[in-house]
Design a protein around this motif. Structure first.
Motif, short mmCIF file in Angstrom:
data_model
loop_
_atom_site.label_atom_id
_atom_site.label_comp_id
_atom_site.label_asym_id
_atom_site.label_seq_id
_atom_site.Cartn_x
_atom_site.Cartn_y
_atom_site.Cartn_z
N ASP A 95 3.95 -8.10 -12.51
CA ASP A 95 5.41 -8.09 -12.51
C ASP A 95 5.99 -6.99 -11.63
OD1 ASP A 95 4.61 -6.02 -14.20
OD2 ASP A 95 6.22 -6.35 -15.65
N ARG A 96 5.17 -5.99 -11.29
CA ARG A 96 5.63 -4.92 -10.41
C ARG A 96 5.70 -5.36 -8.95
NH1 ARG A 96 2.66 0.60 -11.27
NH2 ARG A 96 4.47 1.29 -10.07
N LEU A 97 5.18 -6.55 -8.66
CA LEU A 97 5.25 -7.07 -7.30
C LEU A 97 6.58 -7.76 -7.01
CD1 LEU A 97 1.66 -8.62 -7.05
CD2 LEU A 97 2.42 -6.40 -6.20
N ASP A 98 7.40 -7.91 -8.05
CA ASP A 98 8.68 -8.60 -7.87
C ASP A 98 9.60 -7.90 -6.87
OD1 ASP A 98 8.18 -10.71 -9.58
OD2 ASP A 98 8.94 -9.68 -11.34
N GLU A 99 9.40 -6.61 -6.68
CA GLU A 99 10.28 -5.85 -5.78
C GLU A 99 10.03 -6.15 -4.30
OE1 GLU A 99 8.61 -1.48 -5.27
OE2 GLU A 99 8.32 -2.15 -7.34
N LEU A 116 0.83 -1.21 0.00
CA LEU A 116 0.00 0.00 0.00
C LEU A 116 0.86 1.26 0.00
CD1 LEU A 116 -3.08 -0.59 2.34
CD2 LEU A 116 -3.06 -0.18 -0.12
N ASP A 117 1.93 1.26 0.78
CA ASP A 117 2.84 2.42 0.79
C ASP A 117 3.43 2.65 -0.59
OD1 ASP A 117 2.42 2.89 3.45
OD2 ASP A 117 4.25 1.90 4.14
N ARG A 118 3.74 1.57 -1.29
CA ARG A 118 4.37 1.69 -2.60
C ARG A 118 3.40 2.22 -3.65
NH1 ARG A 118 5.64 2.58 -6.84
NH2 ARG A 118 7.12 1.59 -8.26
N PHE A 119 2.15 1.72 -3.64
CA PHE A 119 1.21 2.09 -4.70
C PHE A 119 0.23 3.19 -4.31
CE2 PHE A 119 2.53 -2.25 -5.91
CZ PHE A 119 3.02 -1.96 -7.17
N GLY A 120 0.10 3.48 -3.03
CA GLY A 120 -0.68 4.64 -2.62
C GLY A 120 -2.14 4.40 -2.30
N SER A 121 -2.73 3.36 -2.82
CA SER A 121 -4.15 3.07 -2.53
C SER A 121 -4.41 1.60 -2.80
CB SER A 121 -5.06 3.93 -3.41
OG SER A 121 -5.04 3.48 -4.75
N LEU A 122 -5.53 1.12 -2.27
CA LEU A 122 -5.90 -0.28 -2.47
C LEU A 122 -6.16 -0.56 -3.95
CD1 LEU A 122 -6.54 -3.01 -1.15
CD2 LEU A 122 -8.90 -2.22 -0.85
N LYS A 123 -6.85 0.36 -4.62
CA LYS A 123 -7.14 0.16 -6.04
C LYS A 123 -5.86 0.06 -6.85
CE LYS A 123 -9.26 2.16 -10.13
NZ LYS A 123 -9.97 3.30 -10.74
N GLU A 124 -4.94 1.02 -6.63
CA GLU A 124 -3.68 1.01 -7.39
C GLU A 124 -2.89 -0.26 -7.10
OE1 GLU A 124 -2.72 3.13 -9.68
OE2 GLU A 124 -4.49 4.40 -9.43
N ALA A 125 -2.95 -0.72 -5.86
CA ALA A 125 -2.21 -1.93 -5.51
C ALA A 125 -2.78 -3.16 -6.22
CB ALA A 125 -2.25 -2.15 -3.99
N LEU A 126 -4.09 -3.31 -6.17
CA LEU A 126 -4.71 -4.49 -6.77
C LEU A 126 -4.69 -4.45 -8.30
CD1 LEU A 126 -7.76 -5.02 -4.39
CD2 LEU A 126 -5.64 -6.34 -4.47
N MET A 127 -4.63 -3.25 -8.87
CA MET A 127 -4.58 -3.12 -10.33
C MET A 127 -3.17 -3.03 -10.88
SD MET A 127 -7.62 -3.36 -11.60
CE MET A 127 -7.84 -4.65 -10.36
#
Length: 229
Positions: free
Chosen positions: A71-75, A56-67
């Motif tokens: 491959d961006r989760l590799d980090e 959540l900290d990385r993407f800023g919101s639940l929507k941005e995280a789930l969408m």
């Protein structure tokens, strides 16, 4: 005799409380708690609270995280193919729910209907994709199909392929749709030229090009609404 309580991971009790909270009042859960439970379904033997907060900290919101593209989760440490496959699944569920208005037999009466379907299916894609809704004479959906897939800023589209599909399906009308991964739905000069070429070719075949919508994950541009068709 082993102490079962002592051997139980500390997060198990927390997770059970979250599930009870979900059953009582789902809206009372914080975004990170929702994400904890999502992650727990594929990481049952791990405390998913720290990972949920990191995402959540990385993407800023639940929507941005789930969408986010899987491959961006590799980090994130500990995220493997199972989590990424789960993300694909969640996004496919989201896309299919959003495509409800473009299902076969549905009547399309507003550019926003196709825009919603396209945003759900294409809005978070990292590469451009071109889709089309093929309609009968009463604006009922015959098919909603991918026409082509390209790169981050272009996708090869051949008008003859779209119209050949329209003829095969005996479609009377077509609504075009594609995404702009950059986040701005404003059509490019090439988008305008392509739309005009498709429209001109379709006229000779007595097929109507009803609209062309360009979408991002949040917005859309309708050629029809701006008087460009």
């Amino acid at each position: 005799m082993p102490d079962a309580k002592k051997d139980t991971p500390h997060y198990q009790g927390h997770r059970q409380r979250l599930k009870e909270k979900l059953a009582r009042n789902a809206r009372s859960l914080a975004d990170y708690e929702i994400l904890e439970l999502v992650l727990a379904s594929v990481l049952p033997r791990r405390d998913t609270k720290p990972l949920a907060k990191d995402i959540l900290d990385r993407f800023g919101s639940l929507k941005e995280a789930l969408m986010a593209r899987p491959d961006r989760l590799d980090e994130f440490k500990g995220v493997g193919e199972g989590v990424k496959a789960h993300w694909h699944l969640l996004q496919e569920v989201h896309a299919r729910l959003g495509e409800a208005s473009a299902r076969r037999g549905e009547t399309l009466s507003d550019p926003a209907d196709v825009a919603r379907a396209a945003m759900a299916r294409l809005g978070n894609k990292g590469a451009e994709e071109f889709w089309a809704a093929f309609l009968d004479s009463k604006n009922r959906v015959i098919a909603w199909e991918q026409v082509s897939k390209g790169t981050i800023n272009a996708t090869p589209v051949f008008p003859r392929e779209i119209l050949a599909t329209a003829l095969r399906l005996e479609a009377a009308g077509v609504i075009l749709a594609h995404n702009h991964p950059g986040g701005d739905p404003t059509p490019s000069a090439e988008d305008v030229r392509l739309t005009e070429r498709i429209r001109e070719t379709a006229e000779g075949l007595d097929i109507r090009i009803l609209d062309h919508v360009v979408v991002t994950d949040r917005e859309f541009y309708s050629f029809s609404e701006f008087g460009r068709l």
